[in-house]
Motif scaffolding. Structure first.
Motif, PDB file in Angstrom:
ATOM      1  N   LYS A  36      15.544  -3.514  10.438  1.00  0.00           N
ATOM      2  CA  LYS A  36      15.758  -2.677  10.635  1.00  0.00           C
ATOM      3  C   LYS A  36      14.600  -2.242   8.715  1.00  0.00           C
ATOM      4  O   LYS A  36      15.495  -1.859   7.658  1.00  0.00           O
ATOM      5  CB  LYS A  36      16.932  -1.597  10.411  1.00  0.00           C
ATOM      6  CG  LYS A  36      17.058  -1.739  11.723  1.00  0.00           C
ATOM      7  CD  LYS A  36      18.327  -1.056  12.163  1.00  0.00           C
ATOM      8  CE  LYS A  36      19.013  -1.528  13.499  1.00  0.00           C
ATOM      9  NZ  LYS A  36      20.535  -1.005  13.491  1.00  0.00           N
ATOM     10  N   GLY A  91      10.063  -2.567   5.200  1.00  0.00           N
ATOM     11  CA  GLY A  91       8.800  -2.763   4.258  1.00  0.00           C
ATOM     12  C   GLY A  91       8.587  -2.287   3.010  1.00  0.00           C
ATOM     13  O   GLY A  91       8.551  -3.581   1.957  1.00  0.00           O
ATOM     14  N   GLU A 143      11.545  -7.122  20.238  1.00  0.00           N
ATOM     15  CA  GLU A 143      10.613  -5.977  18.959  1.00  0.00           C
ATOM     16  C   GLU A 143      10.993  -6.363  17.889  1.00  0.00           C
ATOM     17  O   GLU A 143      10.206  -5.838  16.892  1.00  0.00           O
ATOM     18  CB  GLU A 143      11.165  -4.751  20.333  1.00  0.00           C
ATOM     19  CG  GLU A 143      10.104  -4.633  21.355  1.00  0.00           C
ATOM     20  CD  GLU A 143      10.563  -3.645  22.408  1.00  0.00           C
ATOM     21  OE1 GLU A 143      10.544  -2.573  21.560  1.00  0.00           O
ATOM     22  OE2 GLU A 143      10.016  -3.212  23.607  1.00  0.00           O
ATOM     23  N   ARG A 144      12.283  -5.626  17.752  1.00  0.00           N
ATOM     24  CA  ARG A 144      13.211  -5.520  16.527  1.00  0.00           C
ATOM     25  C   ARG A 144      12.509  -7.220  15.005  1.00  0.00           C
ATOM     26  O   ARG A 144      11.619  -7.425  14.112  1.00  0.00           O
ATOM     27  CB  ARG A 144      14.277  -5.866  16.601  1.00  0.00           C
ATOM     28  CG  ARG A 144      14.285  -5.209  14.564  1.00  0.00           C
ATOM     29  CD  ARG A 144      16.120  -5.823  13.977  1.00  0.00           C
ATOM     30  NE  ARG A 144      16.683  -4.826  14.909  1.00  0.00           N
ATOM     31  CZ  ARG A 144      17.983  -4.688  15.070  1.00  0.00           C
ATOM     32  NH1 ARG A 144      18.761  -5.267  14.387  1.00  0.00           N
ATOM     33  NH2 ARG A 144      18.811  -3.566  16.116  1.00  0.00           N
ATOM     34  N   GLU A 172       9.482  -9.302  16.472  1.00  0.00           N
ATOM     35  CA  GLU A 172       8.248  -8.967  16.061  1.00  0.00           C
ATOM     36  C   GLU A 172       7.794  -8.335  14.628  1.00  0.00           C
ATOM     37  O   GLU A 172       6.757  -8.834  14.516  1.00  0.00           O
ATOM     38  CB  GLU A 172       7.613  -8.959  17.866  1.00  0.00           C
ATOM     39  CG  GLU A 172       6.316  -8.501  17.345  1.00  0.00           C
ATOM     40  CD  GLU A 172       5.062  -8.916  18.550  1.00  0.00           C
ATOM     41  OE1 GLU A 172       3.877  -9.104  18.714  1.00  0.00           O
ATOM     42  OE2 GLU A 172       5.875  -8.763  19.924  1.00  0.00           O
ATOM     43  N   ALA A 173       8.483  -7.306  14.658  1.00  0.00           N
ATOM     44  CA  ALA A 173       7.739  -6.002  13.732  1.00  0.00           C
ATOM     45  C   ALA A 173       8.339  -6.901  12.866  1.00  0.00           C
ATOM     46  O   ALA A 173       6.988  -6.212  11.540  1.00  0.00           O
ATOM     47  CB  ALA A 173       9.205  -4.867  13.745  1.00  0.00           C
ATOM     48  N   PHE A 174       8.918  -7.529  12.203  1.00  0.00           N
ATOM     49  CA  PHE A 174       9.082  -7.787  11.009  1.00  0.00           C
ATOM     50  C   PHE A 174       8.668  -8.930  10.324  1.00  0.00           C
ATOM     51  O   PHE A 174       7.767  -9.720   9.713  1.00  0.00           O
ATOM     52  CB  PHE A 174      10.628  -8.429  10.803  1.00  0.00           C
ATOM     53  CG  PHE A 174      10.904  -9.966   9.360  1.00  0.00           C
ATOM     54  CD1 PHE A 174      10.673  -9.050   8.124  1.00  0.00           C
ATOM     55  CD2 PHE A 174      10.941 -10.821   9.315  1.00  0.00           C
ATOM     56  CE1 PHE A 174      11.364  -9.903   7.302  1.00  0.00           C
ATOM     57  CE2 PHE A 174      11.042 -11.746   8.628  1.00  0.00           C
ATOM     58  CZ  PHE A 174      11.338 -11.288   7.058  1.00  0.00           C
ATOM     59  N   ALA A 230       5.043  -9.455  12.108  1.00  0.00           N
ATOM     60  CA  ALA A 230       4.040  -8.831  12.003  1.00  0.00           C
ATOM     61  C   ALA A 230       3.504  -8.583  10.016  1.00  0.00           C
ATOM     62  O   ALA A 230       2.683  -8.516   9.749  1.00  0.00           O
ATOM     63  CB  ALA A 230       4.181  -7.765  12.652  1.00  0.00           C
ATOM     64  N   LEU A 231       4.545  -8.222   9.455  1.00  0.00           N
ATOM     65  CA  LEU A 231       4.915  -7.226   7.889  1.00  0.00           C
ATOM     66  C   LEU A 231       4.310  -8.651   6.962  1.00  0.00           C
ATOM     67  O   LEU A 231       3.956  -8.537   6.142  1.00  0.00           O
ATOM     68  CB  LEU A 231       5.867  -7.122   7.828  1.00  0.00           C
ATOM     69  CG  LEU A 231       6.779  -5.373   8.495  1.00  0.00           C
ATOM     70  CD1 LEU A 231       8.008  -5.170   7.798  1.00  0.00           C
ATOM     71  CD2 LEU A 231       5.515  -4.693   7.665  1.00  0.00           C
ATOM     72  N   TYR A 266       2.449 -15.795  15.379  1.00  0.00           N
ATOM     73  CA  TYR A 266       2.513 -15.362  13.885  1.00  0.00           C
ATOM     74  C   TYR A 266       2.405 -16.147  12.775  1.00  0.00           C
ATOM     75  O   TYR A 266       2.440 -15.683  11.184  1.00  0.00           O
ATOM     76  CB  TYR A 266       4.065 -13.868  13.116  1.00  0.00           C
ATOM     77  CG  TYR A 266       3.161 -13.024  13.785  1.00  0.00           C
ATOM     78  CD1 TYR A 266       2.709 -11.615  13.732  1.00  0.00           C
ATOM     79  CD2 TYR A 266       3.681 -12.501  15.067  1.00  0.00           C
ATOM     80  CE1 TYR A 266       2.141 -10.653  13.966  1.00  0.00           C
ATOM     81  CE2 TYR A 266       3.704 -11.344  16.098  1.00  0.00           C
ATOM     82  CZ  TYR A 266       2.849 -10.579  15.666  1.00  0.00           C
ATOM     83  OH  TYR A 266       2.269  -9.192  16.302  1.00  0.00           O
TER      84      TYR A 266
END
Length: 290
Positions: free
Chosen positions: A85, A88, A122-123, A125-127, A129-130, A186
């Motif tokens: 969570k 970034g 979703e969580r 994938e968000a990581f 993508a970073l 990714y």
């Protein structure tokens, strides 16, 4: 044509190794120098527990020979405490903390997740993508580090180099073709982890390299690998290195990976409690020469 193999150990500073792997009387500050003369790659473990400093990375670079490769374990604040969570700025902190000081010796970054972390697409994938895939992209991200890092950052990435990432999971919910598809999207490697049956072992190929962690096949972190087990892993590594897949791979997805003529393989022994790790690594290197 085959890819390259990097066989080594997870960490190098273990008191029980002194007088067994390390020669009697070797001073602690020279242990990395000695270990890197015996093995071609080491996983940096301290970065998992706390952010390291640029001067430490620079010293590790200097202590190791040309051609040596480090894997860097990502900080557990991201994976175990934040549980991805708002990752970034913490990721920027990790990248700013000195990893660029490893220069051409910087290998993959390892992101290890706890056993109670389940798969949430979703969580996750968000990581993914970073994660930056070259050092210049990583340096741009590192500029967003927290102010508390001022005075202890290194932001010069040097020449543009690839950055690789691997994830190690420990929850059965990741045995899911959706997870494999995300890693492939990714270009992040799935860690093949041998954990004496305690956690899942998934062997899907998801990137242009493989990352293997051998924690012990009978007793976690403690048991050594006998000749049969060493040959078992040598056979698998040969298949991955030559661009293929072992015939007995444990797969979560029925979709074949992208075909390649070769893949690099990174393999680290983490069965350190009884001083098996460095010797097992040397035996695996010898087996792969045969």
């Amino acid at each position: 044509m085959s890819g390259s193999t990097h066989i080594g150990i997870s960490g190098w500073r273990y008191a029980p190794w002194r007088g067994k792997f390390y020669p009697p009387g070797l001073v602690q500050r020279r242990e990395l120098e000695y270990a890197s003369g015996q093995l071609p790659s080491i996983e940096i473990n301290g970065s998992f527990y706390a952010l390291q400093r640029p001067e430490s990375y620079a010293a590790w670079y200097t202590a190791t020979p040309p051609g040596f490769v480090f894997a860097v374990k990502g900080n557990r604040f991201i994976t175990h405490m934040l549980r991805l969570k708002v990752a970034g700025k913490p990721l920027a902190n990790v990248l700013a903390s000195g990893v660029f000081m490893l220069r051409e010796k910087l290998g993959p970054m390892l992101w290890q997740f706890p056993p109670n972390f389940s798969f949430e697409p979703e969580r996750f994938e968000a990581f993914l993508a970073l994660l930056p895939h070259d050092t210049h992209a990583a340096a741009e991200l590192a500029k967003g580090h927290e102010k508390r890092m001022e005075g202890r950052v290194a932001l010069d990435p040097g020449p543009r180099r690839p950055m690789r990432h691997a994830v190690e999971i420990r929850h059965d919910s990741f045995i899911d073709p959706v997870f494999i598809a995300l890693l492939r999207k990714y270009k992040v490697a799935l860690v093949v982890a041998d954990t004496a049956g305690k956690w899942p072992r998934i062997e899907d190929v998801t990137a242009d390299f493989m990352y293997v962690r051998l924690h012990g096949d009978k007793e976690l972190y403690a048991s050594g690998y006998d000749d049969r087990a060493i040959e078992h892993w040598a056979r698998k590594i040969r298949a991955w290195r030559d661009g293929g897949q072992p015939h007995d791979a444990c797969l979560a997805s029925d979709k074949a990976p992208r075909k390649r003529s070769k893949r690099d393989v990174y393999c680290y022994f983490d069965n350190d409690i009884k001083v098996h790790a460095p010797f097992d690594a040397q035996r695996l290197i010898a087996a792969l020469r045969d």
